[in-house]
Enzyme design. Structure first.
Site, PDB file in Angstrom:
ATOM      1  N   GLU A  31      22.059  -0.130  -8.605  1.00  0.00           N
ATOM      2  CA  GLU A  31      21.384  -1.367  -9.096  1.00  0.00           C
ATOM      3  C   GLU A  31      22.513  -1.410  -9.979  1.00  0.00           C
ATOM      4  O   GLU A  31      21.758  -0.859 -11.177  1.00  0.00           O
ATOM      5  CB  GLU A  31      20.383  -1.622  -8.898  1.00  0.00           C
ATOM      6  N   ASN A  57      11.721   1.897  -3.799  1.00  0.00           N
ATOM      7  CA  ASN A  57      12.223   1.200  -4.567  1.00  0.00           C
ATOM      8  C   ASN A  57      11.531   1.497  -6.114  1.00  0.00           C
ATOM      9  O   ASN A  57      10.390   1.295  -6.120  1.00  0.00           O
ATOM     10  CB  ASN A  57      12.263  -0.061  -4.174  1.00  0.00           C
ATOM     11  N   GLU A  58      12.202   2.117  -6.880  1.00  0.00           N
ATOM     12  CA  GLU A  58      11.517   1.987  -7.825  1.00  0.00           C
ATOM     13  C   GLU A  58      10.747   2.523  -8.572  1.00  0.00           C
ATOM     14  O   GLU A  58       9.430   1.312  -8.511  1.00  0.00           O
ATOM     15  CB  GLU A  58      11.842   0.963  -8.926  1.00  0.00           C
ATOM     16  N   HIS A  81      18.092 -14.926  -9.888  1.00  0.00           N
ATOM     17  CA  HIS A  81      19.308 -13.804  -9.797  1.00  0.00           C
ATOM     18  C   HIS A  81      20.424 -13.386  -9.535  1.00  0.00           C
ATOM     19  O   HIS A  81      20.590 -14.005  -8.549  1.00  0.00           O
ATOM     20  CB  HIS A  81      18.491 -12.013  -9.381  1.00  0.00           C
ATOM     21  N   GLU A 107      13.028 -14.010  -6.572  1.00  0.00           N
ATOM     22  CA  GLU A 107      14.301 -13.456  -7.831  1.00  0.00           C
ATOM     23  C   GLU A 107      15.467 -14.712  -7.498  1.00  0.00           C
ATOM     24  O   GLU A 107      17.012 -13.484  -7.294  1.00  0.00           O
ATOM     25  CB  GLU A 107      14.626 -12.272  -7.578  1.00  0.00           C
TER      26      GLU A 107
END
Ligand code: GLA
Length: 677
Positions: A306, A152-153, A357, A354
């Protein structure tokens, strides 16, 4: 279109990151019911599930995932499966403390958050391969698997001992001899001469400024090292017989640790996480920017992996987006090649880092304004399935304007002690893109050395280092009839950040027909006018034109009467140099005028001025004209097309209210007109 640009799922993928491991089975039932109501067809699983899948070393627990996949299959919902390697569990950290990343200041990070991995640590790489293999063996041929979401990223930089060794190997491969490295890094400065590669460290805390060539090479190395780790994961999947498409999610806009062109080559489809950083009208321009970058990196369709469902984070506050805007943003990405509207995340977490979020299912649950708008979005996206078919050949969007993008430009401007520390590569590139967006003109981003045969105008913003091959490529483009526009901060150095001496911008002096003697940043807030009326800020230069025409001169202080903007004829083309920092308005006016002079038309003349965004996406024997109305007054369009969303024909005129959107299906190149109201 490249092979990796062929991802065509036959529908717009709609859904988001789903984290069932955070919830009980009763909530799973509710989730699946809400997914059905919203017409969700895709979820992303497992992104941070390592400790749920392998709670102790080598002991795998997959029953919960088996059950989730069964339930998804019964509901007809597909999935991206992530390898959970962005978040190693506590047992891993305890067992292999050397695999935790070390910051430049020597701080070794610990677990308790995420992204705490030392990318070069053998134990980390082995553990990542093992969990990948396990997932591939178990799920690699699952019929619901839409693709692999690797990691991820990617983006944790490690300055520790494992990185040191790997960096030395990378440098030895790049330079061959230590003498070549000493030369490239100008190590004669401050007594940095190395006797062997073994003496070199990653850039770490130093008493004073680090070596800029070392700094940029470390960024390149880190990107390559993370890419090698991703390729290892991909090879594990293939070895286990899984042929599902592979992607990893890039991220915009805040940081940039990857050289995206080389990464895209290793993926079957490019995916992007895109988080907006403004609530004003620039949010729409930002959508266009992220989407154009992703399509360009991909060379075709891509996946929006995303975005935030509800909020835009700005100056420490999460501000609401609103449903109409959310819908127009989703369409803005799809217009520019996205095959999806996927979100972070499906259900808003109750706890964890998060928990505030945004999500498709908010804390309030399915009975909420947010979820009402999610259901409406699902309906709209279902009608857009025809848009996802790909043209037999040619690009998804026919763009005649190209903007050069390369991470080297970003990393170069992050090295310390430049003539101004208020320089930003992404701000300069984004400002350039914004001008074309405001003019309604489609844009591609291109890599250095790309084929430019379709592009009549190439803009090079702030590309500080240029190699010999890149300079030759630009020269060839111009001599062959291309129109090149170069902005300040481009071509000052070679790829080792060594200034090309004899006058600025040394690498492009001959092509541009100019010679700069002094770089003169302006004080904060100062704006000065040029002779053509344009206004500049941040940057000026003491410049003479050797054989270029002077288009505008400075009018202030000691620069009055000297060239500010020049244009040189070279072969069949031209090369323009803009030596100062245009304000956005001046940049908009000049770039729109240049495009008009070259006969490059907006997608729908008059639309941008009315606040109507128009994008033509090419399909299979058909085109789709996306019209997204961000303006304040109604507009009417007419032409031989039919709106996929409402079924209405535009033959006798179709009216768009402010906030409205239509997607017209047209025969290729059918003209559509904007009517005067
Ligand atoms: C990133 C990550 C997600 C989440 C979002 C929040 O893009 O991939 O896991 O943290 O940011 O914006």
């Amino acid at each position: 279109m490249s092979a990796r640009g062929r991802f065509a799922p036959g529908q717009v993928l709609f859904g988001g990151d789903w984290s069932p491991e955070q919830w009980d089975p009763a909530t799973w039932d509710e989730d699946l019911e809400l997914m059905r109501r919203a017409r969700v067809n895709t979820v992303t699983l497992g992104v941070f599930s390592w400790s749920s899948l392998e709670p102790t070393e080598g002991a795998f627990v997959t029953d919960w995932l088996d059950e989730i996949l069964e339930r998804l299959a019964a509901a007809g919902i597909g999935f991206f499966l992530a390898t959970p390697t962005a978040s190693p569990p506590p047992w891993f950290t305890r067992a292999y403390p050397d695999a935790l990343p070390v910051r430049a200041d020597g701080t070794r990070l610990t677990h308790g958050s995420r992204d705490t991995y030392a990318i070069s640590a053998p134990a980390y790489r082995e553990a990542a391969r093992r969990i990948t293999r396990r997932l591939a063996e178990r799920y690699g041929r699952h019929p619901g698997l839409r693709g692999w979401h690797l990691h991820n990223e990617y983006g944790t930089l490690d300055h520790g001992p494992h990185a040191e060794r790997a960096f030395q190997v990378w440098l030895a491969q790049r330079y061959g001899t230590i003498e070549a490295l000493n030369q490239a890094w100008t190590t004669a400065f401050w007594s940095q001469g190395y006797a062997s590669f073994a003496e070199i460290t990653p850039p770490r805390a130093t008493q004073y400024l680090p070596n800029p060539a070392q700094a940029i090479d470390f960024r390149r190395f880190s990107s390559d090292e993370m890419l090698a780790a991703m390729i290892e994961q991909r090879e594990e999947l293939r070895a286990a017989g899984s042929t599902a498409p592979v992607t990893t999610n890039f991220m915009l806009p805040t940081w940039n640790h990857l050289e995206q062109w080389s990464w895209a080559e290793q993926e079957d489809v490019v995916s992007l996480d895109h988080y907006l950083d403004t609530v004003g009208p620039d949010a729409e321009a930002h959508v266009a920017y992220g989407a154009d970058l992703a399509r360009s990196w991909s060379g075709g369709p891509w996946v929006l992996m995303e975005q935030n469902a509800t909020g835009i984070r700005l100056d420490g506050r999460t501000l609401g987006k609103g449903a109409s805007r959310m819908l127009r943003h989703c369409l803005g990405y799809i217009a520019r090649g996205s095959q999806s509207s996927l979100f972070f995340q499906w259900r808003q977490s109750a706890g964890g880092s998060e928990q505030w979020h945004g999500a498709l299912v908010p804390h309030a649950g399915g009975e909420s304004r947010v979820f009402e708008s999610v259901m409406r979005l699902g309906e709209v996206l279902e009608r857009l399935a025809p848009v996802t078919a790909l043209p037999a050949d040619g690009p998804l969007i026919a763009a005649e304007v190209a903007i050069l993008w390369h991470a080297d430009g970003w990393w170069a401007l992050e090295t310390p002690d430049l003539p101004s520390s208020h320089l930003s590569y992404s701000a300069e590139v984004r400002a350039t893109h914004r001008s074309f967006h405001r003019a309604g003109i489609p844009v591609d981003f291109v890599a250095p050395l790309a084929d430019l045969s379709a592009h009549r105008l190439l803009v090079v913003p702030a590309q500080y280092p240029l190699s010999d091959a890149q300079v030759a490529w630009l020269e060839e483009y111009v001599h062959g009839g291309g129109e090149l526009l170069v902005t300040y901060l481009s071509g000052l150095s070679d790829e080792h950040l060594r200034v090309a001496i004899g006058g600025y911008p040394g690498r492009l002096r001959d092509l541009l027909g100019v010679r700069g003697e002094e770089l003169l940043p302006l004080p904060a807030g100062r704006r000065v006018q040029l002779s053509d009326g344009s206004v500049v800020e941040e940057w000026t230069e003491l410049l003479t034109a050797t054989d270029a025409e002077v288009l505008a001169t400075y009018t202030h202080d000691g620069l009055a009467g000297l060239p500010a903007i020049t244009r040189a004829r070279r072969g069949a083309g031209h090369a323009t140099y803009v030596s100062a920092g245009w304000t956005q308005e001046s940049r908009d006016a000049h770039l729109a005028a240049l495009a008009a002079e070259l006969g490059i038309a907006p997608t729908l003349p008059g639309a941008a001025e009315a606040g109507l965004e128009a994008v033509r996406r090419r399909g299979d024997g058909v085109e789709h004209l996306f019209l997204l109305h961000h303006g304040a007054a109604p507009v009417t369009v007419r032409g031989n097309g039919q709106d996929l969303l409402s079924g209405a024909s535009a033959r006798d005129g179709l009216r768009l209210e402010p906030g409205g959107a239509v997607v017209l299906s047209l025969a290729p190149e059918t003209p559509i007109h904007l009517l005067e109201d």
